[in-house]
Write a protein that holds these residues in place. Structure first.
Motif, mmCIF file in Angstrom:
data_model
loop_
_atom_site.group_PDB
_atom_site.id
_atom_site.type_symbol
_atom_site.label_atom_id
_atom_site.label_comp_id
_atom_site.label_asym_id
_atom_site.label_seq_id
_atom_site.Cartn_x
_atom_site.Cartn_y
_atom_site.Cartn_z
ATOM 1 N N PHE A 77 0.092 6.142 -10.604
ATOM 2 C CA PHE A 77 -0.414 6.928 -9.469
ATOM 3 C C PHE A 77 -0.875 8.275 -10.002
ATOM 4 O O PHE A 77 -0.105 9.001 -10.619
ATOM 5 C CB PHE A 77 0.696 7.110 -8.426
ATOM 6 N N ASN A 78 -2.155 8.578 -9.794
ATOM 7 C CA ASN A 78 -2.760 9.798 -10.336
ATOM 8 C C ASN A 78 -2.547 9.917 -11.838
ATOM 9 O O ASN A 78 -2.289 11.006 -12.372
ATOM 10 C CB ASN A 78 -2.207 11.041 -9.621
ATOM 11 N N GLY A 79 -2.629 8.784 -12.518
ATOM 12 C CA GLY A 79 -2.559 8.770 -13.970
ATOM 13 C C GLY A 79 -1.169 8.744 -14.567
ATOM 14 O O GLY A 79 -1.026 8.654 -15.788
ATOM 15 N N ALA A 80 -0.136 8.803 -13.719
ATOM 16 C CA ALA A 80 1.239 8.820 -14.222
ATOM 17 C C ALA A 80 1.975 7.559 -13.801
ATOM 18 O O ALA A 80 1.905 7.160 -12.623
ATOM 19 C CB ALA A 80 1.984 10.050 -13.711
ATOM 20 N N PRO A 81 2.706 6.907 -14.706
ATOM 21 C CA PRO A 81 3.505 5.730 -14.335
ATOM 22 C C PRO A 81 4.569 6.110 -13.306
ATOM 23 O O PRO A 81 5.213 7.157 -13.434
ATOM 24 C CB PRO A 81 4.133 5.290 -15.659
ATOM 25 N N VAL A 82 4.751 5.266 -12.302
ATOM 26 C CA VAL A 82 5.719 5.560 -11.250
ATOM 27 C C VAL A 82 6.527 4.309 -10.933
ATOM 28 O O VAL A 82 6.121 3.188 -11.249
ATOM 29 C CB VAL A 82 5.030 6.058 -9.961
ATOM 30 N N SER A 83 7.678 4.513 -10.315
ATOM 31 C CA SER A 83 8.450 3.420 -9.735
ATOM 32 C C SER A 83 8.562 3.699 -8.242
ATOM 33 O O SER A 83 8.564 4.858 -7.820
ATOM 34 C CB SER A 83 9.847 3.332 -10.371
ATOM 35 N N ILE A 84 8.639 2.619 -7.459
ATOM 36 C CA ILE A 84 8.692 2.771 -6.003
ATOM 37 C C ILE A 84 9.904 1.994 -5.493
ATOM 38 O O ILE A 84 9.781 0.866 -5.014
ATOM 39 C CB ILE A 84 7.390 2.269 -5.334
ATOM 40 N N PRO A 85 11.092 2.586 -5.608
ATOM 41 C CA PRO A 85 12.313 1.857 -5.265
ATOM 42 C C PRO A 85 12.601 1.749 -3.769
ATOM 43 O O PRO A 85 13.456 0.964 -3.362
ATOM 44 C CB PRO A 85 13.404 2.672 -5.967
ATOM 45 N N SER A 86 11.920 2.537 -2.943
ATOM 46 C CA SER A 86 12.223 2.535 -1.515
ATOM 47 C C SER A 86 11.003 2.973 -0.713
ATOM 48 O O SER A 86 10.092 3.603 -1.253
ATOM 49 C CB SER A 86 13.391 3.480 -1.214
ATOM 50 N N PRO A 87 10.971 2.658 0.591
ATOM 51 C CA PRO A 87 9.873 3.125 1.439
ATOM 52 C C PRO A 87 9.750 4.648 1.465
ATOM 53 O O PRO A 87 8.642 5.182 1.528
ATOM 54 C CB PRO A 87 10.248 2.576 2.824
ATOM 55 N N THR A 88 10.870 5.343 1.392
ATOM 56 C CA THR A 88 10.831 6.812 1.367
ATOM 57 C C THR A 88 10.104 7.311 0.130
ATOM 58 O O THR A 88 9.273 8.227 0.202
ATOM 59 C CB THR A 88 12.252 7.388 1.412
ATOM 60 N N GLU A 89 10.408 6.711 -1.024
ATOM 61 C CA GLU A 89 9.735 7.089 -2.269
ATOM 62 C C GLU A 89 8.246 6.794 -2.185
ATOM 63 O O GLU A 89 7.420 7.562 -2.689
ATOM 64 C CB GLU A 89 10.355 6.328 -3.447
ATOM 65 N N SER A 90 7.872 5.693 -1.537
ATOM 66 C CA SER A 90 6.461 5.348 -1.389
ATOM 67 C C SER A 90 5.728 6.402 -0.584
ATOM 68 O O SER A 90 4.639 6.861 -0.961
ATOM 69 C CB SER A 90 6.331 3.971 -0.713
ATOM 70 N N ARG A 91 6.325 6.820 0.537
ATOM 71 C CA ARG A 91 5.701 7.842 1.385
ATOM 72 C C ARG A 91 5.607 9.170 0.656
ATOM 73 O O ARG A 91 4.582 9.852 0.722
ATOM 74 C CB ARG A 91 6.488 7.999 2.688
ATOM 75 N N GLU A 92 6.678 9.553 -0.026
ATOM 76 C CA GLU A 92 6.677 10.836 -0.729
ATOM 77 C C GLU A 92 5.680 10.841 -1.886
ATOM 78 O O GLU A 92 5.122 11.889 -2.235
ATOM 79 C CB GLU A 92 8.083 11.148 -1.237
ATOM 80 N N LEU A 93 5.439 9.671 -2.466
ATOM 81 C CA LEU A 93 4.472 9.558 -3.544
ATOM 82 C C LEU A 93 3.053 9.802 -3.042
ATOM 83 O O LEU A 93 2.217 10.356 -3.752
ATOM 84 C CB LEU A 93 4.585 8.172 -4.182
ATOM 85 N N GLY A 94 2.786 9.401 -1.802
ATOM 86 C CA GLY A 94 1.457 9.566 -1.229
ATOM 87 C C GLY A 94 0.827 8.263 -0.791
ATOM 88 O O GLY A 94 -0.388 8.157 -0.667
ATOM 89 N N ILE A 95 1.677 7.249 -0.539
ATOM 90 C CA ILE A 95 1.202 5.950 -0.062
ATOM 91 C C ILE A 95 1.698 5.751 1.361
ATOM 92 O O ILE A 95 2.907 5.779 1.614
ATOM 93 C CB ILE A 95 1.706 4.796 -0.952
ATOM 94 N N ALA A 96 0.770 5.553 2.292
ATOM 95 C CA ALA A 96 1.124 5.288 3.686
ATOM 96 C C ALA A 96 0.761 3.848 4.011
ATOM 97 O O ALA A 96 -0.365 3.423 3.758
ATOM 98 C CB ALA A 96 0.384 6.243 4.617
ATOM 99 N N THR A 97 1.710 3.103 4.535
ATOM 100 C CA THR A 97 1.482 1.689 4.846
ATOM 101 C C THR A 97 1.570 1.467 6.344
ATOM 102 O O THR A 97 2.557 1.853 6.982
ATOM 103 C CB THR A 97 2.519 0.803 4.131
ATOM 104 N N VAL A 98 0.540 0.839 6.905
ATOM 105 C CA VAL A 98 0.524 0.474 8.325
ATOM 106 C C VAL A 98 0.634 -1.037 8.383
ATOM 107 O O VAL A 98 -0.334 -1.758 8.115
ATOM 108 C CB VAL A 98 -0.754 0.955 9.028
ATOM 109 N N PHE A 99 1.821 -1.543 8.711
ATOM 110 C CA PHE A 99 2.034 -2.979 8.766
ATOM 111 C C PHE A 99 1.422 -3.566 10.034
ATOM 112 O O PHE A 99 1.105 -2.848 10.980
ATOM 113 C CB PHE A 99 3.531 -3.303 8.697
ATOM 114 N N GLN A 100 1.304 -4.882 10.035
ATOM 115 C CA GLN A 100 0.618 -5.561 11.131
ATOM 116 C C GLN A 100 1.316 -5.356 12.469
ATOM 117 O O GLN A 100 0.664 -5.270 13.514
ATOM 118 C CB GLN A 100 0.509 -7.061 10.822
#
Length: 273
Positions: A77-100
């Protein structure tokens, strides 16, 4: 048939993708949901992720949303390796997911849904500030919402999707993932949602669109990534590909070896650089 080629890759943006996935695999027991999947999403770009049922789309989305963890592979993400262990980490990283299912509370108004779980203010909630920000989010999307104080239960399907997308913008994301945003919507409501997707692109956000509707895909997507049986089976520029070509890749009528080689070569080049 038009497929991605080495020439296409040379015409690709020289800038770095916001989100880059390489060799991501995921299994559930003996079932391999994903095998060595690769994907790039650039700022100001709509990438459609398509595939038949069981192709691995939902699993990949859940990995990016922090619901599942990948067994192997890298996410950058933005050129840096990341891990996404939880939905909170995903949001804080800058990924927003709108599920069906949208996950909206019908008994609450638009403002309450937008800020649910992240209300502004201390002991006293800043209702006025939240309402102003809600209107601003709706204006940025040119949303057709009669009032931000109306209960979500009173809104149409397209308006409910608008609220879910507007909620995703509250955290200032760089990537927005939309899971089947036009499913079960009428023609007018579908057009409204597609306009929202174009607004997201105009704001410079990267959009990952999961859809079974090829008309929607061809209307708004810049590129199409096809998954088949958990593997990449084609990367296409929407302007250069036909409906039949995409369907052929989805169903396995063609395995797109040219596209696969081009995508693998581009991935190797990026990793070497």
């Amino acid at each position: 048939m038009a497929t991605a080629s080495a020439t296409d890759e040379q015409r690709a943006p020289a800038r770095e993708p916001v989100l880059s996935i390489r060799d991501v695999s995921k299994g559930f027991g003996a079932v391999r949901a994903l095998t060595d999947v690769a994907l790039d999403v650039y700022a100001g770009e709509v990438v459609a992720l398509v595939g038949d049922n069981g192709a691995g789309k939902s699993t990949l989305v859940k990995i990016l949303a922090g619901v599942h963890s990948a067994d192997q592979g890298t996410i950058t993400f933005n050129g840096a390796p990341v891990s996404i262990p939880s939905p909170t980490e995903s949001r804080e990283l800058g990924i927003a997911t709108v599920f069906q299912d949208l996950a909206l509370c019908d008994n609450l108004d638009v403002v309450a849904n937008l800020f649910l779980g992240r209300e502004r203010g201390g002991l006293a909630i800043d209702e006025e500030g939240m309402e102003q920000q809600a209107w601003e989010a709706c204006r940025q999307l040119s949303a057709k919402i009669p009032s931000v104080r109306i209960a979500v239960a009173s809104l149409s399907g397209g308006q409910r999707q608008t609220v879910a997308i507007a909620r995703s913008l509250i955290g200032e994301p760089q990537i927005v993932i939309l899971d089947e945003p036009t499913a079960a919507l009428g023609v007018a409501q579908t057009a409204e949602v597609l306009n929202l997707i174009e607004r997201l692109r105009e704001r410079g956000l990267g959009v990952l669109l999961i859809s079974h509707n090829m008309a929607d895909v061809q209307a708004v997507a810049d590129r199409v990534v096809v998954l088949r049986l958990g593997r990449n089976n084609g990367v296409f520029r929407t302007a250069d590909v036909s409906y039949e070509d995409i369907v052929a890749a989805i169903t396995g009528a063609t395995d797109n070896p040219v596209s696969s080689r081009a995508h693998t070569g581009a991935a190797d080049k990026e990793q070497a650089e």
